[in-house]
Design an enzyme around this catalytic site. Sequence first.
Site, mmCIF file in Angstrom:
data_model
loop_
_atom_site.group_PDB
_atom_site.id
_atom_site.type_symbol
_atom_site.label_atom_id
_atom_site.label_comp_id
_atom_site.label_asym_id
_atom_site.label_seq_id
_atom_site.Cartn_x
_atom_site.Cartn_y
_atom_site.Cartn_z
ATOM 1 C CB THR A 179 -0.916 0.005 1.239
ATOM 2 O OG1 THR A 179 -1.572 -1.260 1.315
ATOM 3 C CG2 THR A 179 -1.954 1.106 1.142
ATOM 4 C CE LYS A 219 -4.794 -1.782 1.228
ATOM 5 N NZ LYS A 219 -5.505 -2.772 2.008
ATOM 6 C CE LYS A 263 1.754 2.021 4.783
ATOM 7 N NZ LYS A 263 1.157 1.088 3.863
HETATM 8 N N1 LIG Z 1 -0.890 -6.535 7.440
HETATM 9 C C1 LIG Z 1 -2.019 -6.319 6.783
HETATM 10 O O1 LIG Z 1 -3.124 -6.635 7.278
HETATM 11 C C2 LIG Z 1 -2.000 -5.699 5.404
HETATM 12 C C3 LIG Z 1 -3.123 -5.879 4.576
HETATM 13 C C4 LIG Z 1 -3.109 -5.334 3.287
HETATM 14 C C5 LIG Z 1 -2.022 -4.586 2.861
HETATM 15 N N2 LIG Z 1 -0.951 -4.379 3.708
HETATM 16 C C6 LIG Z 1 0.174 -3.589 3.196
HETATM 17 O O2 LIG Z 1 1.141 -4.525 2.750
HETATM 18 C C7 LIG Z 1 2.469 -4.029 2.975
HETATM 19 C C8 LIG Z 1 3.239 -5.006 3.858
HETATM 20 O O3 LIG Z 1 2.534 -5.120 5.091
HETATM 21 P P1 LIG Z 1 2.981 -6.177 6.216
HETATM 22 O O4 LIG Z 1 1.898 -6.170 7.254
HETATM 23 O O5 LIG Z 1 3.403 -7.445 5.574
HETATM 24 O O6 LIG Z 1 4.244 -5.419 6.818
HETATM 25 P P2 LIG Z 1 5.450 -6.002 7.697
HETATM 26 O O7 LIG Z 1 5.073 -7.294 8.339
HETATM 27 O O8 LIG Z 1 5.907 -4.884 8.538
HETATM 28 O O9 LIG Z 1 6.578 -6.322 6.586
HETATM 29 C C9 LIG Z 1 7.215 -5.270 5.919
HETATM 30 C C10 LIG Z 1 8.217 -5.819 4.903
HETATM 31 O O10 LIG Z 1 8.900 -4.687 4.315
HETATM 32 C C11 LIG Z 1 10.319 -4.877 4.484
HETATM 33 N N3 LIG Z 1 10.958 -3.560 4.609
HETATM 34 C C12 LIG Z 1 10.611 -2.544 5.435
HETATM 35 N N4 LIG Z 1 11.427 -1.477 5.238
HETATM 36 C C13 LIG Z 1 12.311 -1.856 4.275
HETATM 37 C C14 LIG Z 1 13.376 -1.187 3.620
HETATM 38 N N5 LIG Z 1 13.694 0.085 3.916
HETATM 39 N N6 LIG Z 1 14.077 -1.859 2.675
HETATM 40 C C15 LIG Z 1 13.738 -3.129 2.362
HETATM 41 N N7 LIG Z 1 12.730 -3.819 2.941
HETATM 42 C C16 LIG Z 1 12.021 -3.180 3.881
HETATM 43 C C17 LIG Z 1 10.441 -5.721 5.729
HETATM 44 O O11 LIG Z 1 11.725 -6.309 5.768
HETATM 45 P P3 LIG Z 1 12.359 -6.809 7.161
HETATM 46 O O12 LIG Z 1 11.780 -8.188 7.389
HETATM 47 O O13 LIG Z 1 13.804 -6.808 6.923
HETATM 48 O O14 LIG Z 1 11.922 -5.832 8.233
HETATM 49 C C18 LIG Z 1 9.291 -6.709 5.507
HETATM 50 O O15 LIG Z 1 9.663 -7.678 4.554
HETATM 51 C C19 LIG Z 1 2.279 -2.635 3.580
HETATM 52 O O16 LIG Z 1 2.325 -1.671 2.561
HETATM 53 C C20 LIG Z 1 0.872 -2.704 4.198
HETATM 54 O O17 LIG Z 1 0.295 -1.427 4.298
HETATM 55 C C21 LIG Z 1 -0.909 -4.943 4.951
#
Ligand SMILES: NC(=O)c1ccc[n+]([C@@H]2O[C@H](COP(=O)([O-])OP(=O)(O)OC[C@H]3O[C@@H](n4cnc5c(N)ncnc54)[C@H](OP(=O)(O)O)[C@@H]3O)[C@@H](O)[C@H]2O)c1
Length: 291
Positions: A94, A170, A239
């Site tokens: 997102t 989204k 965010k």
């Molecule tokens: N969780 C939900 O319910 C949900 C639902 C729909 C959409 N989303 C969206 O999907 C995306 C991922 O969400 P998530 O919940 O999976 O987040 P998350 O668990 O916090 O995972 C974030 C990912 O991004 C990587 N990352 C963060 N900063 C980085 C950087 N500077 N360089 C390279 N890699 C980096 C992290 O790597 P590390 O492992 O090294 O930290 C991890 O692989 C977001 O945009 C979120 O808004 C989330």
Amino acid sequence: MNVGFIGLGRMGTGMAANLLKAGHQVAVYNRTPEKAAALIAQGAKAASRVADACRGEAVISMLANDDAVESVAFGKDGIVSSLPTGAIHVSSSTISVALSERLTEAHSKVGQCFVSAPVFGRPDAAAAAKLFVIAAGEPAAVAAATPIFESIGQKTFVLSNTPKAANLVKLSGNFLIASMIESLGEALALVGKGGVDPRQYLEMLTSSLFNVPIYKNYGGLIVGGTFEPAGFAAPLGQKDIRLTLAAAEELRVPMPLASLLRDRFLTLLAHGGDNLDWSAIGALAAKDAGA
Ligand SMILES: NC(=O)c1ccc[n+]([C@@H]2O[C@H](COP(=O)([O-])OP(=O)(O)OC[C@H]3O[C@@H](n4cnc5c(N)ncnc54)[C@H](OP(=O)(O)O)[C@@H]3O)[C@@H](O)[C@H]2O)c1
């Protein structure tokens, strides 16, 4: 398909596992490499650099925020400089409308395709291949990426030839969910302080006028106070409201409710909410009420 997957967080891990289950060849990259181990055990190929995840027909990125996507896409040996001509970058994070536009231009300039495909659904839906995929991009690229969408989701909505439209949709959806969390939190605070059992109240609401998963699921989290472990972490929710307001400002659309939600998230984060689920803003009204 032969694909790469970048970003093995709460969402990406389940999505990549489902691509493997569907029979695709998947090279996985994560900034913190240890998180790739379980997927490698399931048959994924380890990519030690972003560029190594960009050797196939497509690469999917599922990263936290704009900064993460920018560094992975535009950095040295990043996606834009590594993906073969004609290959597709499917961006499921997102992110802002503005970054989506920049990615569209950058990929097009070097003969690659960019498809925006953010998703609705939390990590449990990602693990169960039950996501809703909101896709936008050139029709041929969207068609070529369809086997990816079918492997990770229960339904794909193709909205537009312009990738940024999917990001706007989204963000609008997350704005609606956050508005629901806030208003349900206020209603629960009201009836709770007035002596009504919140569980019974939620049961009544979700068996009558509000018989939808979003009220049931988030209502359950608010009533139970179960905000840890976070399925969708509060800083990511904050965010999304920030990005909604940025898109609204660009389009000159006043969104007073989004401005209020922005402050709700800041309150939550200012009081140590970084590790909580974003639905924890639904508990603020009860606190304000001294309940
Ligand atoms: N969780 C939900 O319910 C949900 C639902 C729909 C959409 N989303 C969206 O999907 C995306 C991922 O969400 P998530 O919940 O999976 O987040 P998350 O668990 O916090 O995972 C974030 C990912 O991004 C990587 N990352 C963060 N900063 C980085 C950087 N500077 N360089 C390279 N890699 C980096 C992290 O790597 P590390 O492992 O090294 O930290 C991890 O692989 C977001 O945009 C979120 O808004 C989330």
